[in-house]
Design an enzyme around this catalytic site. Structure first.
Site, PDB file in Angstrom:
ATOM      1  CE  LYS A 277      -3.891  -2.037   2.564  1.00 57.46           C
ATOM      2  NZ  LYS A 277      -4.935  -1.854   1.553  1.00 57.46           N
ATOM      3  NE  ARG A 351     -10.353 -10.083  -2.577  1.00 55.99           N
ATOM      4  CZ  ARG A 351     -10.652  -9.118  -3.456  1.00 55.99           C
ATOM      5  NH1 ARG A 351     -10.918  -9.429  -4.721  1.00 55.99           N
ATOM      6  NH2 ARG A 351     -10.652  -7.863  -3.077  1.00 55.99           N
TER       7      ARG A 351
HETATM    8  N1  BES Z   1      -8.003  -4.073   4.063  1.00 60.47           N
HETATM    9  C1  BES Z   1      -8.183  -3.626   2.742  1.00 60.47           C
HETATM   10  C2  BES Z   1      -9.511  -2.886   2.528  1.00 60.47           C
HETATM   11  C3  BES Z   1      -9.719  -1.603   3.283  1.00 60.47           C
HETATM   12  C4  BES Z   1      -9.545  -0.390   2.641  1.00 60.47           C
HETATM   13  C5  BES Z   1     -10.157  -1.617   4.589  1.00 60.47           C
HETATM   14  C6  BES Z   1      -9.770   0.790   3.328  1.00 60.47           C
HETATM   15  C7  BES Z   1     -10.368  -0.435   5.265  1.00 60.47           C
HETATM   16  C8  BES Z   1     -10.189   0.767   4.640  1.00 60.47           C
HETATM   17  C9  BES Z   1      -8.151  -4.807   1.775  1.00 60.47           C
HETATM   18  O1  BES Z   1      -7.391  -5.881   2.147  1.00 60.47           O
HETATM   19  C10 BES Z   1      -7.599  -4.279   0.490  1.00 60.47           C
HETATM   20  O2  BES Z   1      -6.482  -3.872   0.480  1.00 60.47           O
HETATM   21  N2  BES Z   1      -8.412  -4.292  -0.554  1.00 60.47           N
HETATM   22  C11 BES Z   1      -8.031  -3.841  -1.820  1.00 60.47           C
HETATM   23  C12 BES Z   1      -8.512  -4.846  -2.813  1.00 60.47           C
HETATM   24  C13 BES Z   1      -7.930  -4.670  -4.177  1.00 60.47           C
HETATM   25  C14 BES Z   1      -6.463  -4.983  -4.133  1.00 60.47           C
HETATM   26  C15 BES Z   1      -8.625  -5.600  -5.129  1.00 60.47           C
HETATM   27  C16 BES Z   1      -8.669  -2.475  -2.065  1.00 60.47           C
HETATM   28  O3  BES Z   1      -9.774  -2.254  -1.579  1.00 60.47           O
HETATM   29  O4  BES Z   1      -8.054  -1.637  -2.709  1.00 60.47           O
HETATM   30 ZN    ZN Z   2      -5.358  -5.740   1.597  1.00 61.56          ZN
END
Ligand code: BES
Ligand code: ZN
Ligand code: ZN
Length: 499
Positions: A277, A351
């Site tokens: 991230k 997931r």
């Molecule tokens: N934990 C994150 C989602 C999230 C985002 C939770 C903001 C709380 C606040 C999740 O694991 C993630 O990173 N999701 C990605 C998925 C993508 C890579 C398909 C996302 O939402 O960008």
């Molecule tokens: Zn994630």
């Protein structure tokens, strides 16, 4: 904490009395009439003059100079009676209790009769009083070296009601349990990643099990290897912390049937792994176990209230880290179900963890499934930060979840999951599924992926990425973790009807 009384008189000597006032020509009912009488009709006058506002959730603090059995009145406006609802009541009470807390008053009384109307009876009001009190006065202690004396909490609340004393007490107990379970979840979510590892979460769950006599099972890495939980193991691969698959079982029926499976994403910190991230997106990822916290909070309520239902809670827990051993994009992994998964994004880890947890919940006999997860940023884009996103494969089961969410005051909104969407999840050159079919509709892709493992079992997915935390203070709590879905899950279990 709570006492129930039926007669309000001069000798009551409370620090404050909380009353509600509707927007209607000065007509008080029940015990509120007595309060007004004692006050020499002043309550009527103050409302008339506007010193006590009848506007929805407006607060007025009035000193009574000892004229009634309470030093102060905290009056909260309830708006028009026609528009009044349980939700307004709960939030109005939240504001009132916040006022009590900031005034550093340690003892309060509530005139319950002042909060009832046609659609909201004394028992609803009692539930709201204890729940709102617990929720609105919650605080996360944090780690500051405080120089001042710690603030004293509100210690006792007297509830004045003309309704049956034992019934009122019972409702207060239920509301109190719902509030407490929610606050426990808030605290888990507020804990930083270094203070709440998967091991800590497993220990916490074991303590709950001990307290409430749940059956508990904690799977270690070796157990997961034996069971073939390749999806959860992949997420953990880069971590120095061992993963845990946490299982709690509550049996409230003679037989282990009609089992509700509650599955919560327990990523204690999500760096995004090799799909790392950006520096701004990584802050706050300690909250990526909000689903697990919701399930544990609900289990606490279930332990307290002991409904005649069967529940299995399953929490896959690990952090998602980067190292020489971490899983990578392009890796292919095999889940416990046997389904193979092409990893396209290491940040779509929730997931994966949930896939094995859902399969494992089914192994433990889950006949109905709900998974709760801070799964996607996409759900925030779609629905904002006030509404939880839902997916479902079964209308009746979704209806039960929706009803519970109404009652809890935790709005959810269903997103579609069509065959064409599923096709994208199932499209991989070299595996059965892929974990990231691209940005378009990615809240649907994330939840839909989990649904592949629910298969034909009735399943509802709740994406709380937007709702698990609040950026500002609100009537029923402070900024930070909200404990969202704790009460929805608890109510779902309490009200569950098998077909
Ligand atoms: N934990 C994150 C989602 C999230 C985002 C939770 C903001 C709380 C606040 C999740 O694991 C993630 O990173 N999701 C990605 C998925 C993508 C890579 C398909 C996302 O939402 O960008
Ligand atoms: Zn994630
Ligand atoms: Zn995540």
């Amino acid at each position: 904490m709570f006492s129930v009384k039926q007669d309000f008189n001069y000798s009551a000597e409370h620090e404050c009395l909380i009353v509600g006032v509707f927007d209607k020509p000065n007509k008080f009912e029940g015990i509120l009439t007595r309060v007004d009488e004692q006050f020499g009709g002043q309550l009527t006058e103050l409302v008339k003059s506007g010193d006590i506002s009848v506007k929805k959730k407006a607060i007025a603090k009035i000193h009574t100079f000892g004229k009634i059995g309470a030093k102060r009145l905290i009056a909260v406006g309830l708006g028009k009676e026609k528009e009044y609802s349980f939700e307004i009541l709960r939030e109005a009470l939240g504001r009132a209790f916040k006022e009590v807390k900031t005034s550093r008053i340690q003892e309060a009384a509530v005139c319950l009769d002042a909060f009832t109307s046609e659609g909201v009876d004394a028992l609803d009001a009692a539930h709201a009083v204890s729940e709102a009190f617990v929720l609105a006065t919650y605080e996360f202690e944090g780690y500051k070296q405080k120089s001042n004396e710690p603030e004293k909490d509100i210690e006792s609340i007297a509830v004045y009601s003309s309704a049956d004393k034992e019934d009122v007490k019972a409702s207060l107990t239920v509301g109190y349990a719902h509030g407490k379970g929610t606050n426990s979840a808030r605290t888990l979510v507020n804990l930083p990643g270094n203070m709440l590892t998967a091991t800590d979460m497993a220990n916490y769950a074991s303590e709950l099990a001990w307290r409430y006599d749940f059956e508990v099972e904690i799977l270690e890495k070796e157990d997961m290897l034996k069971l073939g939980m390749g999806a959860l193991l992949a997420v953990n691969q880069g971590s120095a912390e061992p993963p845990k698959m946490i299982v709690l079982k509550y049996q409230g029926k003679e037989e282990w049937k009609d089992v509700i499976g509650l599955v919560g994403k327990g990523i204690t910190f999500d760096t995004g792994g090799y799909s790392i991230k950006p520096k701004d997106g990584i802050v706050g990822m300690k909250t990526d176990m909000g689903g697990a916290a919701a399930v544990l909070g609900a289990m606490e309520i279930i332990g307290e209230l002991k409904p005649e239902q069967n529940v299995v809670a399953v929490i896959p827990s690990t952090d998602n880290m980067v190292s020489g051993t971490a899983f990578k994009p392009d890796d292919v992994i095999t889940s416990m179900s046997g389904k193979t998964i092409e990893v396209l994004n290491a940040d779509a880890e929730g997931r994966l963890a949930l896939a094995d947890a859902v399969t494992y919940a089914k192994h433990h006999g889950a006949d109905y499934l709900v998974d709760v997860a801070t799964l996607t940023g996409g759900v925030i884009v779609a629905l904002g930060e006030e509404t939880t996103g839902a997916l479902a494969n079964n209308e009746e089961w979704f209806e039960q979840v929706l009803e519970a969410s109404y009652e809890a005051g935790e709005p959810i909104w269903r997103l579609p999951l069509f065959e064409k969407d599923k096709e994208r999840i199932r499209s991989s050159q070299i595996a059965d599924l892929n974990n990231s079919p691209g940005r378009a509709g990615h809240a649907i892709m994330g939840g839909g992926f989990v649904g592949e493992f629910a298969e034909d079992t009735p399943w509802v997915h709740l994406d709380i990425a937007g709702t698990a935390t609040a950026t500002k203070n609100y009537d029923l709590g402070p900024a930070g973790a909200t404990g969202v879905m704790v009460r929805t899950l608890a109510l779902l279990v309490e009200r569950f009807q098998s077909k």
